[in-house]
Scaffold this active site. Sequence first.
Site, PDB file in Angstrom:
ATOM      1  N   TYR A   1       6.762 -14.281 -14.691  1.00 58.64           N
ATOM      2  CA  TYR A   1       5.848 -13.238 -14.226  1.00 58.64           C
ATOM      3  C   TYR A   1       4.418 -13.560 -14.660  1.00 58.64           C
ATOM      4  O   TYR A   1       3.478 -13.527 -13.852  1.00 58.64           O
ATOM      5  CB  TYR A   1       6.257 -11.872 -14.768  1.00 58.64           C
ATOM      6  CG  TYR A   1       5.273 -10.776 -14.432  1.00 58.64           C
ATOM      7  CD1 TYR A   1       5.127 -10.324 -13.126  1.00 58.64           C
ATOM      8  CD2 TYR A   1       4.468 -10.209 -15.419  1.00 58.64           C
ATOM      9  CE1 TYR A   1       4.197  -9.335 -12.800  1.00 58.64           C
ATOM     10  CE2 TYR A   1       3.547  -9.217 -15.109  1.00 58.64           C
ATOM     11  CZ  TYR A   1       3.413  -8.779 -13.804  1.00 58.64           C
ATOM     12  OH  TYR A   1       2.497  -7.811 -13.489  1.00 58.64           O
TER      13      TYR A   1
ATOM     14  N   GLY B   1      -1.129   0.142  -5.144  1.00 56.00           N
ATOM     15  CA  GLY B   1      -1.518  -0.102  -3.755  1.00 56.00           C
ATOM     16  C   GLY B   1      -1.805   1.179  -3.009  1.00 56.00           C
ATOM     17  O   GLY B   1      -2.770   1.260  -2.231  1.00 56.00           O
TER      18      GLY B   1
ATOM     19  N   ALA C   1       0.801  -1.234   0.000  1.00 58.27           N
ATOM     20  CA  ALA C   1       0.000   0.000   0.000  1.00 58.27           C
ATOM     21  C   ALA C   1       0.828   1.275   0.000  1.00 58.27           C
ATOM     22  O   ALA C   1       0.259   2.365  -0.014  1.00 58.27           O
ATOM     23  CB  ALA C   1      -0.931  -0.002   1.205  1.00 58.27           C
TER      24      ALA C   1
END
Length: 303
Positions: A175, A27, A22
Site C-alpha cells: 500500500y 471522493g 466519487a
Amino acid sequence: MKTFKLESIPSQKGKVAIVTGANIGLGYETALALAKKEITVILACRSLAKAQKAMDKMIKEVHAADLEIILIDLNSLKSVLDFAMEFGEKHNRLDFLIANAGIMMPPFQKTKDGFESQFGVNFLAHFLLVNRLFPILKNTVGSRVVMLSSLAHKNARINFSNLNAEKNYSNWKVYGQSKLACLIFAYELQRRIDDKGLKLKSLAAHPGFSSTNLGHLLPIIGAKLFSPFASFIGQDAKAGALPTLRAALDPTVKGGEYFGPSGFKEIKGAPKVVNSSSRSHDLLVASKLWTVAEEMTGEKFNV
C-alpha cells in the site's frame, strides 16, 4: 502561503472536473465541494448504482449541481481506456483531474491485467488515465492533475524486483509503495511539464488520518477498531478532502506542491504544503518508475 478557506473560492462555472471514486468517502466530499463551486463534475465510479445514489444525494444538497456519471473500473486498463474515450467524446476541456480512488491493504489479489491490486489500482490505472487525458488537459488553460498519496508513503520504497508482489506480499508495504508511486509520478509529471514549458500543474495531496471507507479492508478486528480510532485522533472525510481541494482550487499553488493537514504529524488540521520523504524526490527512481509504468500499461506517455 495564506490560510486556505474553501468558502472564499469564487464560482468556477464552466470548468470540468473528474473525480475517481466519487461515490464515497474522500471522493464524495471532493466531488460535492467542486459541485458547490458550479463545476461540471464527472463521477468516475465502478458501480452505476452506487454512483447514482451518490449523485442523488449530492443533488439534494446542491439542487443545481451539474453532475455526470461515467463508469470506470480501475482494476481494468481497458475500462480506463474506455472511460477516457467516452469523456473525450463528450467534453473538450478538463480543468481538474482528481486521482482519488484507491484500495488499502486487501488480501493479495491481482487486477484483470495481472498486476498486484494496490499498485495496479492506486497507481498504474491513474497513470494511464492521466496519459490518455493529457492532450485535453494540455489544451485546457490552467488545468490541474491532483494525485492522492498517503502518510504511508514515508516508510515506503519502490521495489522494482517485486512490483506484482509475487515473491512476497505485505499488504501494508505494498500500500505504501503504491502511494509513494503516486507521489513520485506527480513530481515527475511536473518536471516534464516544466521542461516543455506547459501551463498546467501537477500536484499531490494526502488526507491525513481520515475515517473513510478504506478501513473495511483491514482484518475484522482492525476494521472494528479503525473507524472509532480514526474519528478520535483523525478527521472525517469532509476535512480529509480539504488538502485535495486546496491543490485543485487555491489560485496561489505552484506546480509540484504536496498538500496535507497542518496538525501534529499531519494527522489532521487545515491544509498546507507539506514535505515528503527523500525517496519521493529520487530522480533516478522517478525516471525508472515512469518507464516501467509505460511498459506495464502498454502505452508511451509523451508530455
